[in-house]
Scaffold this active site. Sequence first.
Site, PDB file in Angstrom:
ATOM      1  N   ASP A 173       0.829  -1.211   0.000  1.00 45.33           N
ATOM      2  CA  ASP A 173       0.000   0.000   0.000  1.00 45.33           C
ATOM      3  C   ASP A 173       0.863   1.259   0.000  1.00 45.33           C
ATOM      4  O   ASP A 173       1.818   1.379   0.774  1.00 45.33           O
ATOM      5  CB  ASP A 173      -0.891   0.022   1.241  1.00 45.33           C
ATOM      6  CG  ASP A 173      -1.858  -1.152   1.291  1.00 45.33           C
ATOM      7  OD1 ASP A 173      -1.516  -2.223   0.788  1.00 45.33           O
ATOM      8  OD2 ASP A 173      -2.946  -0.990   1.870  1.00 45.33           O
ATOM      9  N   HIS A 175      -1.075   4.476  -0.551  1.00 44.43           N
ATOM     10  CA  HIS A 175      -2.100   5.377  -0.004  1.00 44.43           C
ATOM     11  C   HIS A 175      -1.765   6.858  -0.191  1.00 44.43           C
ATOM     12  O   HIS A 175      -1.817   7.656   0.745  1.00 44.43           O
ATOM     13  CB  HIS A 175      -2.319   5.077   1.471  1.00 44.43           C
ATOM     14  CG  HIS A 175      -3.254   3.929   1.710  1.00 44.43           C
ATOM     15  ND1 HIS A 175      -4.551   3.919   1.256  1.00 44.43           N
ATOM     16  CD2 HIS A 175      -3.069   2.745   2.349  1.00 44.43           C
ATOM     17  CE1 HIS A 175      -5.132   2.783   1.599  1.00 44.43           C
ATOM     18  NE2 HIS A 175      -4.254   2.040   2.256  1.00 44.43           N
ATOM     19  N   ASP A 202      -4.113  -0.441  -3.430  1.00 42.68           N
ATOM     20  CA  ASP A 202      -4.271   0.690  -2.506  1.00 42.68           C
ATOM     21  C   ASP A 202      -3.262   1.793  -2.806  1.00 42.68           C
ATOM     22  O   ASP A 202      -2.485   2.225  -1.955  1.00 42.68           O
ATOM     23  CB  ASP A 202      -4.163   0.218  -1.048  1.00 42.68           C
ATOM     24  CG  ASP A 202      -5.477  -0.329  -0.525  1.00 42.68           C
ATOM     25  OD1 ASP A 202      -6.373  -0.605  -1.336  1.00 42.68           O
ATOM     26  OD2 ASP A 202      -5.608  -0.504   0.704  1.00 42.68           O
ATOM     27  N   ASN A 234      -8.562  -2.812  -2.276  1.00 40.44           N
ATOM     28  CA  ASN A 234      -9.937  -2.483  -1.881  1.00 40.44           C
ATOM     29  C   ASN A 234     -10.215  -0.984  -1.946  1.00 40.44           C
ATOM     30  O   ASN A 234     -11.376  -0.559  -1.954  1.00 40.44           O
ATOM     31  CB  ASN A 234     -10.237  -3.014  -0.471  1.00 40.44           C
ATOM     32  CG  ASN A 234      -9.432  -2.326   0.595  1.00 40.44           C
ATOM     33  OD1 ASN A 234      -8.203  -2.272   0.528  1.00 40.44           O
ATOM     34  ND2 ASN A 234     -10.100  -1.799   1.612  1.00 40.44           N
ATOM     35  N   HIS A 235      -9.174  -0.153  -2.029  1.00 36.30           N
ATOM     36  CA  HIS A 235      -9.392   1.291  -2.156  1.00 36.30           C
ATOM     37  C   HIS A 235      -9.465   1.741  -3.615  1.00 36.30           C
ATOM     38  O   HIS A 235      -9.716   2.926  -3.861  1.00 36.30           O
ATOM     39  CB  HIS A 235      -8.299   2.070  -1.421  1.00 36.30           C
ATOM     40  CG  HIS A 235      -8.575   2.226   0.037  1.00 36.30           C
ATOM     41  ND1 HIS A 235      -9.098   3.369   0.587  1.00 36.30           N
ATOM     42  CD2 HIS A 235      -8.417   1.366   1.061  1.00 36.30           C
ATOM     43  CE1 HIS A 235      -9.243   3.215   1.891  1.00 36.30           C
ATOM     44  NE2 HIS A 235      -8.838   2.003   2.202  1.00 36.30           N
ATOM     45  N   HIS A 286      -3.899  -8.436  -3.098  1.00 37.65           N
ATOM     46  CA  HIS A 286      -3.967  -7.341  -2.130  1.00 37.65           C
ATOM     47  C   HIS A 286      -4.397  -7.764  -0.739  1.00 37.65           C
ATOM     48  O   HIS A 286      -3.712  -7.495   0.245  1.00 37.65           O
ATOM     49  CB  HIS A 286      -4.904  -6.246  -2.621  1.00 37.65           C
ATOM     50  CG  HIS A 286      -5.023  -5.105  -1.648  1.00 37.65           C
ATOM     51  ND1 HIS A 286      -4.002  -4.204  -1.443  1.00 37.65           N
ATOM     52  CD2 HIS A 286      -6.018  -4.753  -0.786  1.00 37.65           C
ATOM     53  CE1 HIS A 286      -4.366  -3.339  -0.513  1.00 37.65           C
ATOM     54  NE2 HIS A 286      -5.582  -3.646  -0.091  1.00 37.65           N
ATOM     55  N   ASP A 637     -23.526  16.646  -4.127  1.00 37.07           N
ATOM     56  CA  ASP A 637     -23.015  17.746  -4.940  1.00 37.07           C
ATOM     57  C   ASP A 637     -22.527  17.199  -6.279  1.00 37.07           C
ATOM     58  O   ASP A 637     -21.330  17.086  -6.538  1.00 37.07           O
ATOM     59  CB  ASP A 637     -21.879  18.436  -4.188  1.00 37.07           C
ATOM     60  CG  ASP A 637     -21.364  19.665  -4.917  1.00 37.07           C
ATOM     61  OD1 ASP A 637     -22.058  20.146  -5.826  1.00 37.07           O
ATOM     62  OD2 ASP A 637     -20.256  20.133  -4.579  1.00 37.07           O
ATOM     63  N   ASP A 639     -22.424  18.339  -9.331  1.00 34.62           N
ATOM     64  CA  ASP A 639     -21.611  19.151 -10.231  1.00 34.62           C
ATOM     65  C   ASP A 639     -20.376  19.716  -9.536  1.00 34.62           C
ATOM     66  O   ASP A 639     -19.652  20.525 -10.105  1.00 34.62           O
ATOM     67  CB  ASP A 639     -22.433  20.292 -10.839  1.00 34.62           C
ATOM     68  CG  ASP A 639     -22.867  21.319  -9.789  1.00 34.62           C
ATOM     69  OD1 ASP A 639     -22.641  21.080  -8.584  1.00 34.62           O
ATOM     70  OD2 ASP A 639     -23.431  22.351 -10.181  1.00 34.62           O
ATOM     71  N   SER A 641     -19.819  21.826  -7.150  1.00 36.87           N
ATOM     72  CA  SER A 641     -19.725  23.272  -6.974  1.00 36.87           C
ATOM     73  C   SER A 641     -19.457  23.664  -5.532  1.00 36.87           C
ATOM     74  O   SER A 641     -19.159  24.815  -5.243  1.00 36.87           O
ATOM     75  CB  SER A 641     -21.034  23.933  -7.430  1.00 36.87           C
ATOM     76  OG  SER A 641     -22.102  23.545  -6.566  1.00 36.87           O
TER      77      SER A 641
END
Length: 665
Positions: A173, A175, A202, A234-235, A286, A637, A639, A641
Amino acid sequence: MGCGVSKSSQFHVQRCEKAAVLIQMWYRKYVARMEMRRRCTWNIFQSIEYAGEQDQIKLYNFLGYLMDHFTPSSSNLICHIFRENEVCRDAEWERYFCYKNIEIPEVYSGPHLTFPLTASQAAGLVESFKNKQQLHSRYVLQLLLETWKLLRILPNINRVSTCHSKEISICGDLHGQLEDLLLIFYKNGMPSMEKPYVFNGDFVDRGKDSIEILLILFAFLLVYPSDVHLNRGNHEDHIVNLRYGFTKEVLGKYRVHGKRILKLLQKIFSWLPLATVIDHKVLVLHGGISDATDLSLLAKVDRHRYVSALRPPKKKPGSEDQLSMDSDMEDDSWISRVSAGTRRRASLTYMKPFASRNDFQHRSLQDFSRHIIRPLREEPKDRRRQAEFTLSTLGHLSSLSAHSHCAALLLQIVDLLWSDPMSQDGCIPNEVRGGGCYWGPDVTEQVLSKNHLQLLIRSHECKQEGYEFCHSRKVLTIFSASNYYEVGSNRGAYITLGPDLIPHLIQYQASSMTRELTLTQRVGWTEHSALKVVREQLFAHRSDLTGAFQEFDKENTGMISLNDWARAVEAVLHLGIPWRVLRSQLVPNAPDGMMNYRSWFRELAIKEPDTEHIHQALLETVYRHRSTLETIFRIVDTDHSGKALGHAPAATVSRVQTRSVLSRV
């Protein structure tokens, strides 16, 4: 003249020996105390991390509840995370991701790329990111599009050999910690035909440079497709990315084209290979394995259909057996149809139905365990393992069809990405993380023997030394993100593997500050950070803790014993950390072993906000779920913004509905 030693000299030697023994005893006690403090701190960080993963699973269940129970105008705010794609065919996707209409301004001073990429360009990209330069979004999309095209022709399980090189390097990993990747390249060399690499998932989340790490790895993959191998972690999952920072990072760095970049990365993540086999003897993946792991099945699965391992792919409308590969343009009514028309199944072979989704979706994994573990004990081992899979299928599996083939594939992939080893034999649900399983030495022996393998290399777990052997040295965990929890919390490591297939481990710590600290300073630094996290958790659960303390204070004196304090705190937080060891740091004022819990919260050293106009219970609820709320706002959210509420004029619900929703967060 005699040559003997005088009595005074003998006495002096004895005193020196006694002094040396005393110093040695003192030092051993000192090191033991430091190690105990370090392990306690480690336990805190890991418990908080896994609790966060469970919270993300509960959030996904909560969003599923919204989809099932609110009006279509309300569900439109979140339905996009339940769909992977928006157009159906790869050719249409390529038009959507087209970069040619994006102009590069003359003032742009970052790296320039031409395709096909060269080794010097990949190395230049590393140098540019080292100097904090940013790659233009046109080049980002172009590089990602070329990566996607390449990944689509790769197998699920890469098979590589050491016969053409002296050694293969394996990294765990990262990260988003670019400093660690740069240090690995400095110590070990950049990827090349003579220096092949396997990066074991990851790559993203938590760190601040996830997109830079991906671009570097993808660039070297394009230059050396036979010598750079990337496994999925898994990430590498867009639903997980919503919580742990990668989505926020990309949208912050690429405000104009960030949405397209994220959508293309979802496609890329789904096409990442699942495992790598070296010299037919070493399996690199992993997370881990289970007693249901079948490498021949994994080699055949259409991996790109599983855009998120948190749920399986959808069926095409009107189809009974064919699963959709790209289905964002499909009607969302499949969710309500499947939810209303199916029931959770215990396993592929033990088909006793469970209750409906509505009965289970908001319970914790521990609740699932208590509900079904007793009847499962009476089942044979092979059936029990498959039935127990429902404990860790992330709450939302009740909305699946009962299609056994789909369930089997999901079982394989979730186990591969989420599982952890344990010391005892057997295979049990991984209730701590919320996905996959814990597997024992007997399962390791079974899978390795069946596939004629001798070693399993996996990542997924942060280790204090950067690596750890288990299962009679047949399982090796490698973790390459140093200082993962806090500066000084752990070393990073990578593996070099030659033709003898004996792993050689190289450890490091990327922060120069860490190397300048003494053992006491390093332990103290991480301990301080860990205790700060614990105090925040205690503050966020103040009302629940007060109620738990009052259970021990029958006479309403405001005083309880420290032992009762420890029991009450664990009963509320369920973190499994050694509260009795932490009493002196968390409860400094406890004469005669008794504490005043009413005044204790004011001594937690957390600056409380002004609550003059805020209801205290609401404040605690919002503070406790601040990460979850941030994730929800990011989902709503659409879009990007930053004005989530502005997009929900039609999402008004009644006071009763609102209260129901808040109670389920």
